[in-house]
Design a protein around this motif. Structure first.
Motif, PDB file in Angstrom:
ATOM      1  N   MET A   1     -17.664   7.779  15.224  1.00 57.68           N
ATOM      2  CA  MET A   1     -18.153   9.106  14.895  1.00 57.68           C
ATOM      3  C   MET A   1     -19.453   9.351  15.650  1.00 57.68           C
ATOM      4  N   ARG A   2     -19.558  10.551  16.203  1.00 56.19           N
ATOM      5  CA  ARG A   2     -20.845  10.926  16.780  1.00 56.19           C
ATOM      6  C   ARG A   2     -21.729  11.445  15.643  1.00 56.19           C
ATOM      7  N   HIS A   3     -22.990  11.087  15.699  1.00 55.57           N
ATOM      8  CA  HIS A   3     -23.950  11.506  14.669  1.00 55.57           C
ATOM      9  C   HIS A   3     -23.987  13.028  14.538  1.00 55.57           C
ATOM     10  N   GLY A   4     -24.603  13.491  13.456  1.00 58.97           N
ATOM     11  CA  GLY A   4     -24.762  14.923  13.235  1.00 58.97           C
ATOM     12  C   GLY A   4     -25.815  15.528  14.159  1.00 58.97           C
ATOM     13  N   VAL A  40     -19.346   0.414   7.410  1.00 60.81           N
ATOM     14  CA  VAL A  40     -19.898   1.380   8.357  1.00 60.81           C
ATOM     15  C   VAL A  40     -20.907   0.627   9.209  1.00 60.81           C
ATOM     16  N   VAL A  41     -20.793   0.809  10.521  1.00 59.03           N
ATOM     17  CA  VAL A  41     -21.757   0.247  11.466  1.00 59.03           C
ATOM     18  C   VAL A  41     -22.438   1.431  12.127  1.00 59.03           C
ATOM     19  N   ALA A  49     -28.309   6.560  12.124  1.00 59.74           N
ATOM     20  CA  ALA A  49     -28.479   5.723  10.935  1.00 59.74           C
ATOM     21  C   ALA A  49     -28.506   6.546   9.651  1.00 59.74           C
ATOM     22  N   ASP A  50     -29.168   7.693   9.650  1.00 61.76           N
ATOM     23  CA  ASP A  50     -29.219   8.519   8.439  1.00 61.76           C
ATOM     24  C   ASP A  50     -27.825   9.013   8.053  1.00 61.76           C
ATOM     25  N   CYS A  51     -27.010   9.340   9.062  1.00 57.68           N
ATOM     26  CA  CYS A  51     -25.621   9.736   8.791  1.00 57.68           C
ATOM     27  C   CYS A  51     -24.839   8.532   8.266  1.00 57.68           C
ATOM     28  N   GLY A  52     -25.038   7.371   8.877  1.00 58.60           N
ATOM     29  CA  GLY A  52     -24.337   6.159   8.459  1.00 58.60           C
ATOM     30  C   GLY A  52     -24.654   5.764   7.033  1.00 58.60           C
ATOM     31  N   VAL A  53     -25.913   5.858   6.642  1.00 61.02           N
ATOM     32  CA  VAL A  53     -26.316   5.530   5.271  1.00 61.02           C
ATOM     33  C   VAL A  53     -25.602   6.444   4.280  1.00 61.02           C
ATOM     34  N   VAL A  61     -19.077   1.388   0.766  1.00 61.70           N
ATOM     35  CA  VAL A  61     -18.815   0.248   1.650  1.00 61.70           C
ATOM     36  C   VAL A  61     -20.146  -0.238   2.217  1.00 61.70           C
ATOM     37  N   PRO A  62     -20.173  -1.499   2.671  1.00 59.79           N
ATOM     38  CA  PRO A  62     -21.417  -2.023   3.260  1.00 59.79           C
ATOM     39  C   PRO A  62     -21.787  -1.294   4.552  1.00 59.79           C
ATOM     40  N   LEU A  63     -23.076  -1.271   4.827  1.00 57.32           N
ATOM     41  CA  LEU A  63     -23.625  -0.674   6.045  1.00 57.32           C
ATOM     42  C   LEU A  63     -24.250  -1.782   6.881  1.00 57.32           C
ATOM     43  N   HIS A  64     -23.972  -1.757   8.169  1.00 58.29           N
ATOM     44  CA  HIS A  64     -24.589  -2.706   9.105  1.00 58.29           C
ATOM     45  C   HIS A  64     -25.204  -1.907  10.243  1.00 58.29           C
ATOM     46  N   VAL A  65     -26.452  -2.197  10.571  1.00 61.77           N
ATOM     47  CA  VAL A  65     -27.149  -1.541  11.682  1.00 61.77           C
ATOM     48  C   VAL A  65     -27.060  -2.443  12.904  1.00 61.77           C
ATOM     49  N   ASP A  66     -26.617  -1.877  14.025  1.00 58.90           N
ATOM     50  CA  ASP A  66     -26.439  -2.638  15.262  1.00 58.90           C
ATOM     51  C   ASP A  66     -27.008  -1.823  16.420  1.00 58.90           C
ATOM     52  N   ALA A  67     -28.131  -2.270  16.962  1.00 57.32           N
ATOM     53  CA  ALA A  67     -28.823  -1.544  18.042  1.00 57.32           C
ATOM     54  C   ALA A  67     -27.986  -1.456  19.317  1.00 57.32           C
TER      55      ALA A  67
END
Length: 180
Positions: A1-4, A40-41, A49-53, A61-67
């Motif tokens: 998904m592309r961010h908002g 969600v990654v 990240a704000d959209c992912g959260v 579901v769990p969230l993982h941040v990956d630079a």
């Protein structure tokens, strides 16, 4: 998904860490409603990240941040409107982003390598919230497209591109849908 949609839409945002508009988060949440994923990654940049959260919370579901899912680094052009960048230099970049990267910026091949590594780390149904350049790099890496084919996809803010990946010696993927 592309961010908002971000607050600084219409610029070469790259690694510029700007906020996403509330309507952009709402559009992503609506697009992800009912998606069946295990996690969600997201890129570490706020607009993704704000959209992912929000989506991970909605889907429980769990969230993982990956630079590695960050956008291409536009270097000295980062944060500028395209009208504020030398047109000839920008044209050379769009024509060949490896031979003519932005000053102090990232080459396409570097973006492709880090996104390919991030793709390899995905295991199971995952929603990735990222950026147009990184998504295009994922298409190139997964589907074997050349760069121009990857850049031919229209990826509006909040759009969802579905890929089904098969592991093996050669990249294999099936594009199953694009919706905004």
């Amino acid at each position: 998904m592309r961010h908002g949609e971000p607050k600084l839409a219409g610029r070469l945002l790259g690694h510029t860490d700007c906020a996403v508009l509330p309507a952009g988060i709402a559009a992503c949440r609506a697009a992800a409603a009912g998606v069946k994923v295990d996690r969600v990654v997201t890129s570490d940049l706020r607009r993704a990240a704000d959209c992912g959260v929000a989506i991970a919370t909605d889907l429980s579901v769990p969230l993982h941040v990956d630079a590695r899912w960050r956008e291409l680094d536009f270097g000295q052009w980062d944060g500028l409107a395209t009208a504020d960048v030398d047109a000839a230099a920008l044209g050379r970049f769009w024509d060949d982003p490896d031979a003519a990267p932005p000053p102090a910026g990232e080459r396409w091949s570097a973006l492709l390598a880090r996104v390919a590594g991030a793709l390899d780390a995905i295991d199971g149904p995952t929603l990735v919230v990222s950026h147009a350049g990184a998504i295009r790099a994922a298409l190139v890496a997964a589907c074997g497209f050349d760069r121009r084919q990857g850049w031919a996809f229209d990826l509006p803010y909040g759009s969802v591109l579905s890929l089904r990946l098969w592991r093996g010696d050669a990249p294999a993927a099936q594009i199953t849908g694009l919706r905004a």
